[in-house]
Design a protein around this motif. Structure first.
Motif, PDB file in Angstrom:
ATOM      1  N   ILE A  65      -6.555   0.659  -2.235  1.00  0.00           N
ATOM      2  CA  ILE A  65      -5.875  -0.471  -1.601  1.00  0.00           C
ATOM      3  C   ILE A  65      -4.684   0.096  -0.816  1.00  0.00           C
ATOM      4  O   ILE A  65      -4.347   1.276  -0.938  1.00  0.00           O
ATOM      5  N   SER A  66      -4.051  -0.744  -0.039  1.00  0.00           N
ATOM      6  CA  SER A  66      -2.906  -0.320   0.734  1.00  0.00           C
ATOM      7  C   SER A  66      -1.751  -1.276   0.459  1.00  0.00           C
ATOM      8  O   SER A  66      -1.941  -2.496   0.435  1.00  0.00           O
ATOM      9  N   LYS A  67      -0.578  -0.741   0.233  1.00  0.00           N
ATOM     10  CA  LYS A  67       0.611  -1.550   0.007  1.00  0.00           C
ATOM     11  C   LYS A  67       1.847  -0.755   0.384  1.00  0.00           C
ATOM     12  O   LYS A  67       1.810   0.465   0.479  1.00  0.00           O
ATOM     13  N   CYS A  68       2.923  -1.465   0.573  1.00  0.00           N
ATOM     14  CA  CYS A  68       4.194  -0.824   0.921  1.00  0.00           C
ATOM     15  C   CYS A  68       4.683   0.037  -0.237  1.00  0.00           C
ATOM     16  O   CYS A  68       4.713  -0.417  -1.380  1.00  0.00           O
ATOM     17  N   ASP A  69       5.098   1.260   0.065  1.00  0.00           N
ATOM     18  CA  ASP A  69       5.690   2.120  -0.956  1.00  0.00           C
ATOM     19  C   ASP A  69       7.133   2.468  -0.591  1.00  0.00           C
ATOM     20  O   ASP A  69       7.731   3.352  -1.168  1.00  0.00           O
ATOM     21  N   LEU A  70       7.667   1.736   0.367  1.00  0.00           N
ATOM     22  CA  LEU A  70       9.026   1.890   0.899  1.00  0.00           C
ATOM     23  C   LEU A  70       9.243   3.201   1.638  1.00  0.00           C
ATOM     24  O   LEU A  70      10.249   3.358   2.293  1.00  0.00           O
ATOM     25  N   CYS A  71       8.332   4.122   1.550  1.00  0.00           N
ATOM     26  CA  CYS A  71       8.416   5.437   2.217  1.00  0.00           C
ATOM     27  C   CYS A  71       9.864   5.884   2.379  1.00  0.00           C
ATOM     28  O   CYS A  71      10.300   6.242   3.461  1.00  0.00           O
ATOM     29  N   GLY A 131      -1.600   1.136   6.634  1.00  0.00           N
ATOM     30  CA  GLY A 131      -0.251   0.589   6.700  1.00  0.00           C
ATOM     31  C   GLY A 131       0.111  -0.088   5.398  1.00  0.00           C
ATOM     32  O   GLY A 131      -0.747  -0.542   4.655  1.00  0.00           O
ATOM     33  N   GLY A 132       1.377  -0.171   5.118  1.00  0.00           N
ATOM     34  CA  GLY A 132       1.825  -0.813   3.898  1.00  0.00           C
ATOM     35  C   GLY A 132       2.369  -2.195   4.141  1.00  0.00           C
ATOM     36  O   GLY A 132       2.546  -2.983   3.230  1.00  0.00           O
ATOM     37  N   MET A 133       2.653  -2.499   5.396  1.00  0.00           N
ATOM     38  CA  MET A 133       3.196  -3.805   5.745  1.00  0.00           C
ATOM     39  C   MET A 133       2.370  -4.340   6.895  1.00  0.00           C
ATOM     40  O   MET A 133       1.961  -3.593   7.776  1.00  0.00           O
ATOM     41  N   HIS A 134       2.141  -5.631   6.879  1.00  0.00           N
ATOM     42  CA  HIS A 134       1.446  -6.239   8.004  1.00  0.00           C
ATOM     43  C   HIS A 134       2.168  -7.519   8.390  1.00  0.00           C
ATOM     44  O   HIS A 134       3.021  -8.012   7.660  1.00  0.00           O
ATOM     45  N   VAL A 135       1.866  -8.011   9.556  1.00  0.00           N
ATOM     46  CA  VAL A 135       2.508  -9.215  10.068  1.00  0.00           C
ATOM     47  C   VAL A 135       1.520 -10.364  10.010  1.00  0.00           C
ATOM     48  O   VAL A 135       0.427 -10.283  10.565  1.00  0.00           O
ATOM     49  N   GLY A 141       0.482 -11.789  -1.711  1.00  0.00           N
ATOM     50  CA  GLY A 141      -0.523 -11.328  -0.759  1.00  0.00           C
ATOM     51  C   GLY A 141      -0.125 -10.042  -0.064  1.00  0.00           C
ATOM     52  O   GLY A 141      -0.521  -9.791   1.065  1.00  0.00           O
ATOM     53  N   ALA A 142       0.662  -9.221  -0.744  1.00  0.00           N
ATOM     54  CA  ALA A 142       1.198  -8.012  -0.129  1.00  0.00           C
ATOM     55  C   ALA A 142       0.298  -6.791  -0.290  1.00  0.00           C
ATOM     56  O   ALA A 142       0.624  -5.728   0.216  1.00  0.00           O
ATOM     57  N   ILE A 143      -0.817  -6.939  -0.984  1.00  0.00           N
ATOM     58  CA  ILE A 143      -1.745  -5.818  -1.168  1.00  0.00           C
ATOM     59  C   ILE A 143      -2.951  -6.062  -0.276  1.00  0.00           C
ATOM     60  O   ILE A 143      -3.517  -7.141  -0.260  1.00  0.00           O
ATOM     61  N   GLU A 144      -3.299  -5.044   0.479  1.00  0.00           N
ATOM     62  CA  GLU A 144      -4.450  -5.144   1.374  1.00  0.00           C
ATOM     63  C   GLU A 144      -5.604  -4.322   0.813  1.00  0.00           C
ATOM     64  O   GLU A 144      -5.393  -3.242   0.271  1.00  0.00           O
ATOM     65  N   LYS A 145      -6.809  -4.838   0.953  1.00  0.00           N
ATOM     66  CA  LYS A 145      -7.966  -4.064   0.527  1.00  0.00           C
ATOM     67  C   LYS A 145      -8.464  -3.266   1.718  1.00  0.00           C
ATOM     68  O   LYS A 145      -8.277  -3.649   2.860  1.00  0.00           O
ATOM     69  N   GLY A 146      -9.062  -2.138   1.430  1.00  0.00           N
ATOM     70  CA  GLY A 146      -9.608  -1.329   2.499  1.00  0.00           C
ATOM     71  C   GLY A 146      -9.519   0.136   2.196  1.00  0.00           C
ATOM     72  O   GLY A 146      -8.863   0.559   1.250  1.00  0.00           O
ATOM     73  N   ALA A 147     -10.183   0.908   3.001  1.00  0.00           N
ATOM     74  CA  ALA A 147     -10.247   2.352   2.792  1.00  0.00           C
ATOM     75  C   ALA A 147      -8.978   3.031   3.286  1.00  0.00           C
ATOM     76  O   ALA A 147      -8.311   2.565   4.197  1.00  0.00           O
ATOM     77  N   HIS A 148      -8.660   4.114   2.683  1.00  0.00           N
ATOM     78  CA  HIS A 148      -7.536   4.954   3.086  1.00  0.00           C
ATOM     79  C   HIS A 148      -8.061   6.366   3.229  1.00  0.00           C
ATOM     80  O   HIS A 148      -8.650   6.896   2.281  1.00  0.00           O
ATOM     81  N   LYS A 149      -7.881   6.938   4.355  1.00  0.00           N
ATOM     82  CA  LYS A 149      -8.302   8.293   4.683  1.00  0.00           C
ATOM     83  C   LYS A 149      -9.514   8.805   3.907  1.00  0.00           C
ATOM     84  O   LYS A 149     -10.608   8.770   4.390  1.00  0.00           O
ATOM     85  N   THR A 150      -9.329   9.274   2.686  1.00  0.00           N
ATOM     86  CA  THR A 150     -10.450   9.868   1.952  1.00  0.00           C
ATOM     87  C   THR A 150     -10.880   9.056   0.738  1.00  0.00           C
ATOM     88  O   THR A 150     -11.966   9.247   0.230  1.00  0.00           O
ATOM     89  N   GLU A 151     -10.027   8.173   0.266  1.00  0.00           N
ATOM     90  CA  GLU A 151     -10.361   7.392  -0.917  1.00  0.00           C
ATOM     91  C   GLU A 151     -11.042   6.103  -0.482  1.00  0.00           C
ATOM     92  O   GLU A 151     -10.420   5.211   0.062  1.00  0.00           O
ATOM     93  N   ALA A 152     -12.321   5.978  -0.752  1.00  0.00           N
ATOM     94  CA  ALA A 152     -13.109   4.840  -0.271  1.00  0.00           C
ATOM     95  C   ALA A 152     -12.687   3.507  -0.881  1.00  0.00           C
ATOM     96  O   ALA A 152     -12.902   2.474  -0.281  1.00  0.00           O
ATOM     97  N   TYR A 153     -12.097   3.512  -2.059  1.00  0.00           N
ATOM     98  CA  TYR A 153     -11.796   2.256  -2.727  1.00  0.00           C
ATOM     99  C   TYR A 153     -10.315   1.885  -2.747  1.00  0.00           C
ATOM    100  O   TYR A 153      -9.949   0.860  -3.281  1.00  0.00           O
ATOM    101  N   GLY A 203       5.169  -7.615   3.044  1.00  0.00           N
ATOM    102  CA  GLY A 203       5.103  -6.331   2.360  1.00  0.00           C
ATOM    103  C   GLY A 203       5.427  -6.501   0.892  1.00  0.00           C
ATOM    104  O   GLY A 203       5.870  -7.569   0.452  1.00  0.00           O
ATOM    105  N   CYS A 204       5.208  -5.483   0.135  1.00  0.00           N
ATOM    106  CA  CYS A 204       5.446  -5.514  -1.297  1.00  0.00           C
ATOM    107  C   CYS A 204       6.916  -5.802  -1.578  1.00  0.00           C
ATOM    108  O   CYS A 204       7.809  -5.238  -0.952  1.00  0.00           O
TER     109      CYS A 204
END
Length: 150
Positions: free
Chosen positions: A97-103, A21-25, A83-95, A37-38
């Motif tokens: 980060i996750s952040k809002c990209d406005l999709c 996710g790119g946004m969290h509560v 604090g809008a960037i979250e650390k963690g894995a995404h599907k295939t990329e182990a390193y 979010g970003c």
């Protein structure tokens, strides 16, 4: 859903590796939460801190993340003042980060705004949001003043 393979709610929930996710509560006091979010800053500290240039600003001012370049140093995570960037894995990329990209690739509102069941999220320029909020307050104030006079 916007970042899932299936593009459906059930499908996104059922995916073996759910999309990041790119946004969290964030939970505040008294059971209240607020979306985090970003902010897609004009002078993004996260982009400056990214040693591999995985984070970059697009031509339209959106801060994007090229997950293939991310090495997991988390300098962007540390540099973001919101604090809008979250650390963690995404599907295939182990390193990654996750952040809002406005999709907003289709030019519409971000998926989180469309999906918000309470309509608490809005996608608006901060100056316009403040202006609209003040106008709404003045209309409500005038209506309550008229009611008090009557």
């Amino acid at each position: 859903m916007a970042h899932s393979d299936t593009k459906t709610l059930y499908g996104a929930i059922s995916e073996q590796m759910p999309p990041a996710g790119g946004m969290h509560v964030e939970q505040g006091g008294k059971g209240r939460g607020f979306p985090l979010g970003c902010r897609h800053c004009q002078d993004p500290q996260c982009v400056r801190a990214c040693v591999t240039k995985a984070l970059y600003m697009s031509a339209d001012g959106i801060i994007l993340n090229d997950k293939r370049r991310c090495i997991g140093c988390l300098m962007c995570f540390i540099a973001c003042p919101f604090g809008a960037i979250e650390k963690g894995a995404h599907k295939t990329e182990a390193y990654a980060i996750s952040k809002c990209d406005l999709c907003t690739s289709s030019g519409q509102e971000p998926a989180c705004v469309n999906a918000c069941p309470t309509k608490a999220l809005v996608f608006e320029n901060p100056d316009d949001f403040s202006k609209n909020r003040r106008a709404k307050y003045l209309i409500e104030l005038a209506a309550s003043s008229e009611a008090a006079i009557s």
